[in-house]
Scaffold this motif. Structure first.
Motif, short mmCIF file in Angstrom:
data_model
loop_
_atom_site.label_atom_id
_atom_site.label_comp_id
_atom_site.label_asym_id
_atom_site.label_seq_id
_atom_site.Cartn_x
_atom_site.Cartn_y
_atom_site.Cartn_z
N ASP A 73 -5.21 -7.41 16.52
CA ASP A 73 -4.83 -8.82 16.34
C ASP A 73 -3.99 -9.30 17.52
OD1 ASP A 73 -6.09 -9.13 13.86
OD2 ASP A 73 -4.36 -8.31 12.80
N LYS A 74 -3.10 -8.42 17.99
CA LYS A 74 -2.18 -8.78 19.07
C LYS A 74 -1.89 -7.52 19.89
CE LYS A 74 2.43 -10.70 19.74
NZ LYS A 74 3.65 -11.14 19.07
N CYS A 75 -1.95 -7.62 21.20
CA CYS A 75 -1.65 -6.47 22.07
C CYS A 75 -0.16 -6.14 22.01
CB CYS A 75 -2.05 -6.77 23.51
SG CYS A 75 -3.84 -6.86 23.76
N ALA A 76 0.15 -4.87 22.28
CA ALA A 76 1.54 -4.42 22.33
C ALA A 76 2.27 -5.15 23.45
CB ALA A 76 1.58 -2.91 22.58
N PRO A 77 3.59 -5.34 23.32
CA PRO A 77 4.35 -6.03 24.36
C PRO A 77 4.28 -5.33 25.72
CG PRO A 77 5.73 -5.65 22.42
CD PRO A 77 4.41 -4.97 22.18
N THR A 78 4.00 -4.03 25.73
CA THR A 78 3.93 -3.28 26.99
C THR A 78 2.59 -3.46 27.71
OG1 THR A 78 3.28 -1.36 25.69
CG2 THR A 78 5.60 -1.52 26.33
N CYS A 79 1.62 -4.09 27.06
CA CYS A 79 0.30 -4.31 27.67
C CYS A 79 0.39 -5.43 28.70
CB CYS A 79 -0.71 -4.67 26.59
SG CYS A 79 -2.35 -5.01 27.25
N LYS A 80 -0.12 -5.16 29.90
CA LYS A 80 -0.07 -6.15 30.97
C LYS A 80 -1.34 -7.01 31.03
CE LYS A 80 3.02 -3.50 33.94
NZ LYS A 80 3.17 -2.24 33.27
N SER A 81 -2.49 -6.45 30.60
CA SER A 81 -3.77 -7.17 30.65
C SER A 81 -4.42 -7.16 29.28
CB SER A 81 -4.71 -6.53 31.67
OG SER A 81 -4.15 -6.58 32.95
N CYS A 82 -4.14 -8.18 28.49
CA CYS A 82 -4.67 -8.31 27.14
C CYS A 82 -5.76 -9.38 27.16
CB CYS A 82 -3.54 -8.69 26.18
SG CYS A 82 -4.03 -8.78 24.46
N LEU A 83 -7.00 -8.97 26.84
CA LEU A 83 -8.13 -9.90 26.90
C LEU A 83 -8.80 -10.04 25.54
CD1 LEU A 83 -9.82 -8.65 30.20
CD2 LEU A 83 -8.23 -10.57 29.91
N PRO A 84 -9.53 -11.15 25.33
CA PRO A 84 -10.30 -11.28 24.09
C PRO A 84 -11.40 -10.22 24.03
CG PRO A 84 -10.11 -13.40 25.20
CD PRO A 84 -9.59 -12.36 26.14
N SER A 85 -11.67 -9.72 22.84
CA SER A 85 -12.74 -8.74 22.65
C SER A 85 -14.08 -9.40 22.94
CB SER A 85 -12.70 -8.23 21.21
OG SER A 85 -13.90 -7.57 20.89
N ARG A 86 -15.02 -8.66 23.50
CA ARG A 86 -16.35 -9.22 23.76
C ARG A 86 -17.12 -9.46 22.46
NH1 ARG A 86 -18.39 -5.75 28.98
NH2 ARG A 86 -16.94 -6.68 30.45
N SER A 87 -16.98 -8.54 21.50
CA SER A 87 -17.74 -8.66 20.27
C SER A 87 -17.10 -9.62 19.27
CB SER A 87 -17.93 -7.29 19.63
OG SER A 87 -16.68 -6.72 19.30
N ARG A 88 -15.77 -9.71 19.30
CA ARG A 88 -15.05 -10.60 18.37
C ARG A 88 -13.92 -11.28 19.14
NH1 ARG A 88 -14.11 -6.61 13.35
NH2 ARG A 88 -12.01 -7.34 13.78
N PRO A 89 -14.16 -12.46 19.71
CA PRO A 89 -13.17 -13.13 20.56
C PRO A 89 -11.82 -13.41 19.88
CG PRO A 89 -15.32 -14.15 20.83
CD PRO A 89 -15.43 -13.18 19.69
N SER A 90 -11.78 -13.40 18.56
CA SER A 90 -10.49 -13.61 17.88
C SER A 90 -9.61 -12.36 17.95
CB SER A 90 -10.71 -14.02 16.42
OG SER A 90 -11.33 -12.97 15.70
N ARG A 91 -10.20 -11.21 18.29
CA ARG A 91 -9.46 -9.96 18.44
C ARG A 91 -9.15 -9.74 19.91
NH1 ARG A 91 -7.74 -7.26 14.06
NH2 ARG A 91 -8.51 -5.28 14.72
N ARG A 92 -8.18 -8.87 20.21
CA ARG A 92 -7.75 -8.62 21.56
C ARG A 92 -7.93 -7.14 21.94
NH1 ARG A 92 -7.06 -13.35 23.92
NH2 ARG A 92 -5.38 -12.63 25.23
N VAL A 93 -8.09 -6.86 23.23
CA VAL A 93 -8.19 -5.50 23.76
C VAL A 93 -7.27 -5.40 24.98
CG1 VAL A 93 -9.72 -3.79 24.81
CG2 VAL A 93 -10.59 -5.25 22.98
N CYS A 94 -6.44 -4.36 24.99
CA CYS A 94 -5.58 -4.11 26.15
C CYS A 94 -6.39 -3.28 27.14
CB CYS A 94 -4.32 -3.35 25.73
SG CYS A 94 -3.22 -2.99 27.12
N ILE A 95 -6.66 -3.82 28.31
CA ILE A 95 -7.49 -3.10 29.28
C ILE A 95 -6.66 -2.32 30.29
CG2 ILE A 95 -9.46 -4.65 28.99
CD1 ILE A 95 -8.64 -5.83 31.77
N ASP A 96 -5.35 -2.20 30.06
CA ASP A 96 -4.50 -1.39 30.94
C ASP A 96 -4.97 0.06 30.90
OD1 ASP A 96 -3.08 -3.71 31.15
OD2 ASP A 96 -1.24 -2.92 30.26
#
Length: 107
Positions: free
Chosen positions: A64-87
């Motif tokens: 739902d929300k990336c951790a505060p330590t994540c520098k690059s948090c992007l929308p998920s490709r399959s579900r844009p309402s979800r997030r993925v930390c790509i760090d």
């Protein structure tokens, strides 16, 4: 082997990373227990790690929300309402967030 855009102020031997000139690695050495593992997330159910040593890992968990330590948090490709930390980070395989289900009859 953590990479930074700027080394912490406590670092005495800050050098450019071999992986990218915009990143730096603190090459200070010390004797004793290792420091804490600095991951952009505390745990991961869908890790993607290289087979190098140390491995480079990313977490592909959709949250739902990336951790505060994540520098690059992007929308998920399959579900844009979800997030993925790509760090990514260098270090051991991360612990799972969700405990594995023990097989029926297992100890």
């Amino acid at each position: 082997m953590d990479e930074f855009f700027e080394c912490p102020s406590t670092c005495k031997a800050c050098r450019p990373s071999i992986h990218g000139p915009s990143r730096h690695v603190c090459q200070d050495q010390y004797v004793g227990d290792p420091g804490p593992i600095c991951r952009p997330w505390e745990c991961c159910d869908l890790p993607s790690c290289t087979r190098s040593y140390p491995p480079t890992c990313r977490c592909m968990d959709e949250v739902d929300k990336c951790a505060p330590t994540c520098k690059s948090c992007l929308p998920s490709r399959s579900r844009p309402s979800r997030r993925v930390c790509i760090d990514s980070y260098f270090g051991p395989f991360p612990p799972a967030c969700t405990p594995k289900v023990v097989a029926a009859g297992g100890n």
